[in-house]
Motif scaffolding. Structure first.
Motif, mmCIF file in Angstrom:
data_model
loop_
_atom_site.group_PDB
_atom_site.id
_atom_site.type_symbol
_atom_site.label_atom_id
_atom_site.label_comp_id
_atom_site.label_asym_id
_atom_site.label_seq_id
_atom_site.Cartn_x
_atom_site.Cartn_y
_atom_site.Cartn_z
ATOM 1 N N TYR A 101 0.832 -1.201 0.000
ATOM 2 C CA TYR A 101 0.000 0.000 0.000
ATOM 3 C C TYR A 101 0.871 1.257 0.000
ATOM 4 O O TYR A 101 2.022 1.230 0.461
ATOM 5 N N LEU A 102 0.303 2.327 -0.488
ATOM 6 C CA LEU A 102 0.942 3.629 -0.373
ATOM 7 C C LEU A 102 -0.125 4.616 0.092
ATOM 8 O O LEU A 102 -1.040 4.942 -0.665
ATOM 9 N N GLN A 103 -0.026 5.036 1.334
ATOM 10 C CA GLN A 103 -0.936 6.034 1.875
ATOM 11 C C GLN A 103 -0.366 7.410 1.569
ATOM 12 O O GLN A 103 0.737 7.735 1.981
ATOM 13 N N MET A 104 -1.128 8.175 0.824
ATOM 14 C CA MET A 104 -0.688 9.501 0.396
ATOM 15 C C MET A 104 -1.476 10.541 1.180
ATOM 16 O O MET A 104 -2.667 10.741 0.931
ATOM 17 N N ASN A 105 -0.846 11.193 2.113
ATOM 18 C CA ASN A 105 -1.470 12.260 2.884
ATOM 19 C C ASN A 105 -0.917 13.608 2.436
ATOM 20 O O ASN A 105 0.242 13.719 2.046
ATOM 21 N N SER A 106 -1.759 14.601 2.501
ATOM 22 C CA SER A 106 -1.378 15.960 2.087
ATOM 23 C C SER A 106 -0.695 15.970 0.725
ATOM 24 O O SER A 106 0.398 16.553 0.567
ATOM 25 N N PRO A 107 -1.285 15.346 -0.277
ATOM 26 C CA PRO A 107 -0.654 15.375 -1.598
ATOM 27 C C PRO A 107 -0.618 16.789 -2.156
ATOM 28 O O PRO A 107 -1.445 17.641 -1.790
ATOM 29 N N LYS A 108 0.342 16.999 -3.042
ATOM 30 C CA LYS A 108 0.518 18.295 -3.683
ATOM 31 C C LYS A 108 0.334 18.118 -5.190
ATOM 32 O O LYS A 108 0.499 17.001 -5.714
#
Length: 121
Positions: free
Chosen positions: A79-86
């Motif tokens: 998995y790749l949890q992406m938080n606060s993506p830009k």
């Protein structure tokens, strides 16, 4: 051997998104798994990797502190949890399988087909 990514799509900057990659065809519990990405007009770049036992995690500086990689060996899934993506995280994200010592240099044994992630501002 097949790696199938899912979870990509459109997300607003500052939101969150989780990518999944399910592996089939063999067991990958003894391999490192990771994520790369490729933006339009740019080369594919390393994002994150995780060792077979999940004891070692590596991140590109651009995503450190925002993205988290994890794996479930029982499900053969990373998995790749992406938080606060830009907006600059917009790219096709690829799942990868290989060795933990070499993956960060782009040495990969198996690739997924990729999933598009678009971050709107």
């Amino acid at each position: 051997v097949q790696l199938v990514e899912s979870g990509g799509g459109l997300v607003q900057a500052g939101g969150s998104l989780r990518l999944s990659c399910a592996a089939s065809g063999r067991t990958f519990s003894s391999f490192a798994m990771g994520w790369f990405r490729q933006a339009p007009g740019k080369e594919r770049e390393f994002v994150a990797s995780i060792s077979a036992s999940a004891g070692n995690l590596y991140y590109a500086d651009a995503v450190k502190g925002r993205f988290t990689i994890s794996r479930d060996n029982a499900k053969n899934t990373v998995y790749l949890q992406m938080n606060s993506p830009k907006p600059e995280d917009t790219a096709v994200y690829y799942c990868a399988v290989g060795g933990i010592a070499t993956m960060r240099r782009g040495v990969v044994k198996y690739w997924g087909q990729g999933t598009q992630v678009t971050v709107s501002s």
